[in-house]
Enzyme design. Structure first.
Site, PDB file in Angstrom:
ATOM      1  N   LEU A   1      -7.016  -5.450 -20.108  1.00 15.74           N
ATOM      2  CA  LEU A   1      -6.074  -5.422 -18.984  1.00 15.74           C
ATOM      3  C   LEU A   1      -4.892  -4.497 -19.287  1.00 15.74           C
ATOM      4  CD1 LEU A   1      -5.312  -6.823 -16.234  1.00 15.74           C
ATOM      5  CD2 LEU A   1      -3.969  -8.403 -17.631  1.00 15.74           C
TER       6      LEU A   1
ATOM      7  N   MET B   1      -4.142  -6.642  -6.873  1.00 14.95           N
ATOM      8  CA  MET B   1      -3.624  -7.687  -7.758  1.00 14.95           C
ATOM      9  C   MET B   1      -4.698  -8.700  -8.137  1.00 14.95           C
ATOM     10  SD  MET B   1      -0.724  -6.376  -8.102  1.00 14.95           S
ATOM     11  CE  MET B   1       0.398  -7.499  -8.899  1.00 14.95           C
ATOM     12  N   ARG B   2      -5.863  -8.229  -8.495  1.00 17.67           N
ATOM     13  CA  ARG B   2      -6.921  -9.111  -9.000  1.00 17.67           C
ATOM     14  C   ARG B   2      -7.340  -8.632 -10.384  1.00 17.67           C
ATOM     15  NH1 ARG B   2      -6.295 -13.265  -6.657  1.00 17.67           N
ATOM     16  NH2 ARG B   2      -8.273 -14.001  -7.489  1.00 17.67           N
TER      17      ARG B   2
ATOM     18  N   ARG C   1     -14.735 -15.513  -9.841  1.00 18.59           N
ATOM     19  CA  ARG C   1     -14.447 -14.091 -10.000  1.00 18.59           C
ATOM     20  C   ARG C   1     -15.723 -13.236  -9.963  1.00 18.59           C
ATOM     21  NH1 ARG C   1     -10.120 -13.564 -14.573  1.00 18.59           N
ATOM     22  NH2 ARG C   1      -8.690 -14.177 -12.939  1.00 18.59           N
TER      23      ARG C   1
ATOM     24  N   GLY D   1       0.785  -1.229   0.000  1.00 19.02           N
ATOM     25  CA  GLY D   1       0.000   0.000   0.000  1.00 19.02           C
ATOM     26  C   GLY D   1       0.813   1.273   0.000  1.00 19.02           C
TER      27      GLY D   1
ATOM     28  N   HIS E   1       0.323   1.044 -13.179  1.00 21.35           N
ATOM     29  CA  HIS E   1       0.982  -0.148 -13.715  1.00 21.35           C
ATOM     30  C   HIS E   1       2.479   0.134 -13.836  1.00 21.35           C
ATOM     31  CE1 HIS E   1       1.461  -3.913 -15.800  1.00 21.35           C
ATOM     32  NE2 HIS E   1       2.268  -3.290 -16.634  1.00 21.35           N
TER      33      HIS E   1
ATOM     34  N   ASN F   1      -5.724   3.085 -12.380  1.00 19.83           N
ATOM     35  CA  ASN F   1      -4.775   2.060 -11.943  1.00 19.83           C
ATOM     36  C   ASN F   1      -3.358   2.582 -12.138  1.00 19.83           C
ATOM     37  OD1 ASN F   1      -3.895  -0.625 -11.185  1.00 19.83           O
ATOM     38  ND2 ASN F   1      -3.462  -1.017 -13.352  1.00 19.83           N
TER      39      ASN F   1
HETATM   40  C1  GAR Z   1       3.204  -1.126  -7.519  1.00 19.40           C
HETATM   41  O1  GAR Z   1       4.512  -1.167  -8.004  1.00 19.40           O
HETATM   42  C2  GAR Z   1       2.215  -1.143  -8.662  1.00 19.40           C
HETATM   43  O2  GAR Z   1       2.708  -0.510  -9.814  1.00 19.40           O
HETATM   44  C3  GAR Z   1       2.047  -2.615  -8.887  1.00 19.40           C
HETATM   45  O3  GAR Z   1       2.050  -3.181  -7.614  1.00 19.40           O
HETATM   46  C4  GAR Z   1       2.849  -2.381  -6.744  1.00 19.40           C
HETATM   47  C5  GAR Z   1       2.062  -2.085  -5.493  1.00 19.40           C
HETATM   48  O4  GAR Z   1       2.859  -1.420  -4.547  1.00 19.40           O
HETATM   49  N1  GAR Z   1       0.834  -2.875  -9.593  1.00 19.40           N
HETATM   50  C6  GAR Z   1       0.711  -3.816 -10.528  1.00 19.40           C
HETATM   51  O5  GAR Z   1       1.605  -4.558 -10.840  1.00 19.40           O
HETATM   52  C7  GAR Z   1      -0.661  -3.893 -11.174  1.00 19.40           C
HETATM   53  N2  GAR Z   1      -0.610  -4.671 -12.376  1.00 19.40           N
HETATM   54  P1  GAR Z   1       2.172  -0.732  -3.273  1.00 19.40           P
HETATM   55  O6  GAR Z   1       1.230  -1.764  -2.658  1.00 19.40           O
HETATM   56  O7  GAR Z   1       3.318  -0.443  -2.363  1.00 19.40           O
HETATM   57  O8  GAR Z   1       1.458   0.492  -3.727  1.00 19.40           O
END
Ligand code: GAR
Length: 213
Positions: A144, A90-91, A65, A12, A109, A107
């Site tokens: 996606l 992550m879903r 889902r 987070g 990415h 989002n």
């Molecule tokens: C982040 O790096 C974000 O870009 C990635 O998960 C991490 C979460 O970090 N998201 C993805 O890969 C989505 N496809 P956080 O929980 O510390 O914010």
């Protein structure tokens, strides 16, 4: 005053960056809730310690889902969101869920989309030999990792990088760009037409990390 609901699955840190920026810059918005897909997500404690309501919709408790997404949507809508912020959520979401939040869900990415959608983005960037990498804030669509791009943050790929060093450099940029993009939404400056997101009045929808980042 806009209601923001942030969805997390783990650490987070992007959620923390948004909460901190909102508090420091006093946007006309309220973090109405943080919703996690995992009860053990570290980010829940941070939200609770900042007086933000939290909820957990544990994906392991639902057989498919569709049922998970139905309960998730009901939970989110209980907080009357103007904007849903996926912050390391992550879903993979169903088309019906995505349609319900059309043009009000964003989002982050960890790549410069449309390069490297999906997982292991930093490793794949290194394997491809790209010299620039980064992160993208985008509106969420049924495709996606391919919705209208709001803001991209760019970092250099350095000699000797491994996926972890690159991940850390990109994450620091995520913390810069995600609050900025959310603020643009809160201020009604974003619009989407023809699959493209634009900003009024215009300003750069990119961010280059400083050498220290
Ligand atoms: C982040 O790096 C974000 O870009 C990635 O998960 C991490 C979460 O970090 N998201 C993805 O890969 C989505 N496809 P956080 O929980 O510390 O914010």
């Amino acid at each position: 005053m806009k209601n923001i609901v942030i969805l997390i699955s783990g650490r987070g840190s992007n959620m923390e960056a948004i909460v901190a920026a909102q508090a420091a810059e006093r946007w006309p918005a309220r973090i109405a809730a943080v919703v996690s897909s995992r009860p053990e997500a570290d980010g829940l404690a941070f939200a609770q310690s900042h007086g933000i309501p939290t909820a957990v919709v544990d994906h392991r408790e639902y057989p498919d889902r569709e049922q998970f997404d139905t309960v998730l949507r009901q939970t989110i809508d209980g907080f009357a969101p103007d904007l849903v912020v996926l912050a390391g959520f992550m879903r993979v979401l169903t088309p019906a869920f995505v349609a319900h939040y059309a043009q009000r869900m964003v989002n982050v990415h960890p790549s410069l989309l449309p390069s490297f959608p999906g997982l292991k983005t930093h490793q794949r960037a290194l394997e491809a030999g790209v010299k620039l990498h980064g992160a993208t804030i985008h509106f969420v669509t049924a495709d996606l990792d391919l919705g209208p791009i709001v803001l991209q943050g760019v970092v250099p790929v350095k000699a000797g990088d491994d996926p972890e060093t690159l991940r850390q450099r990109v994450l620091a940029v995520e913390h810069q760009i995600y609050p900025r993009a959310v603020r643009w939404f809160v201020e009604d400056r974003l619009s989407v037409a023809g699959g493209l997101a634009s900003l009024t009045p215009p300003e750069p929808q990119w961010w280059f990390a400083t050498e220290q980042a």
